[in-house]
Design an enzyme around this catalytic site. Structure first.
Site, PDB file in Angstrom:
ATOM      1  N   ASP A  96       0.848  -1.198   0.000  1.00 31.00           N
ATOM      2  CA  ASP A  96       0.000   0.000   0.000  1.00 31.00           C
ATOM      3  C   ASP A  96       0.881   1.245   0.000  1.00 31.00           C
ATOM      4  O   ASP A  96       0.689   2.158   0.804  1.00 31.00           O
ATOM      5  CB  ASP A  96      -0.938   0.001   1.206  1.00 31.00           C
ATOM      6  CG  ASP A  96      -2.019   1.082   1.102  1.00 31.00           C
ATOM      7  OD1 ASP A  96      -2.306   1.522  -0.028  1.00 31.00           O
ATOM      8  OD2 ASP A  96      -2.563   1.496   2.138  1.00 31.00           O
ATOM      9  N   LEU A  97       1.839   1.292  -0.915  1.00 30.72           N
ATOM     10  CA  LEU A  97       2.738   2.440  -0.991  1.00 30.72           C
ATOM     11  C   LEU A  97       1.989   3.612  -1.618  1.00 30.72           C
ATOM     12  O   LEU A  97       1.670   3.598  -2.814  1.00 30.72           O
ATOM     13  CB  LEU A  97       3.974   2.086  -1.821  1.00 30.72           C
ATOM     14  CG  LEU A  97       5.075   3.154  -1.867  1.00 30.72           C
ATOM     15  CD1 LEU A  97       5.611   3.457  -0.475  1.00 30.72           C
ATOM     16  CD2 LEU A  97       6.205   2.717  -2.790  1.00 30.72           C
TER      17      LEU A  97
END
Length: 241
Positions: free
Chosen positions: A168-169
């Site tokens: 979930d960058l």
């Protein structure tokens, strides 16, 4: 890292940084409230509590599900072993990243409690990055200089060199402290991976995040300059497995 057994679970903690006497209670917001040591909070999927520990300020987070399933089962997960609990995996991943020189908050403690025989609940304590703001908040109101974009790219590359995929960058999970030092956060459900074929996907996800926040929140983001500086910084780190 030390481990203690509870009646219905386990706690793992760093005793050099988490020295409170009642380790079993430090994962409860009420414990800190009674001591008048709650110093803030942030709303997300749930509430993250910021508390002042004996050694360092900390962020306390209870694991909660998202999406449609999360409306039915808010905070319970299938138990398949203590070392497969979400809190233990995130704790150990943060330890690995710090050992590899990646700028992430220090993990302080993790707790998993069985719910019946099939499920568990979990909590984690990590060091609070004092005075830090995420990139979205910063880019709404101020300019981020070339050297900072470059440093963001370097930090992501160090994470990749450590073999960690941040699933979930996004712009909210990149912080800058008061000295413009870059921090990467929120490693729940992230993992070590072999090879390199997943790394570009991480970068593509981050670029989509900047584009989304530009349209949604009105952040200042220029792909021709800002993203180019970030990728230049990323390219300076030799990615080896």
């Amino acid at each position: 890292m030390q481990q203690i057994n509870l009646a219905d679970g386990l706690v793992w903690f760093d005793n050099t940084l988490l020295s409170e006497a009642d380790i079993g209670s430090v994962f409860e917001p009420e414990y800190w409230s009674k001591l008048n040591k709650v110093i803030g909070s942030a709303k997300g999927r749930g509430t993250t509590w910021f508390v002042q520990g004996e050694q360092v300020p900390m962020a306390l987070r209870h694991y909660r599900r998202g999406g449609l399933f999360g409306k039915l089962v808010k905070d319970q997960y299938l138990f398949i072993g203590w070392e497969r609990t979400r809190c233990y995996e995130e704790f150990m991943l943060l330890k690995h990243l710090r050992q590899c020189g990646v700028n992430v908050p220090r993990p302080l403690g993790a707790k998993a409690n069985k719910v019946g025989t099939l499920f568990y609940r979990a909590d984690i304590l990590i060091e609070l990055v004092s005075g830090a703001r995420d990139l979205v908040a910063l880019l709404k109101n101020s300019k981020v200089e070339h050297n900072v974009w470059y440093a963001i790219g370097e930090e992501i590359a160090k994470m990749h060199r450590a073999g960690v995929c941040h699933t979930d960058l996004n712009a909210h999970n990149i912080l800058l402290d008061g000295d413009n030092q870059v921090w990467l956060i929120d490693f729940d459900k992230c993992e070590k991976r072999e090879g390199k074929n997943w790394q570009q996907g991480n970068l593509d996800r981050l670029l989509r995040s900047f584009q989304k926040e530009k349209n949604k929140a009105g952040i200042t983001f220029n792909e021709e300059s800002h993203w180019r500086w970030l990728t230049e910084g990323y390219s300076t780190i030799q990615l080896t497995q």
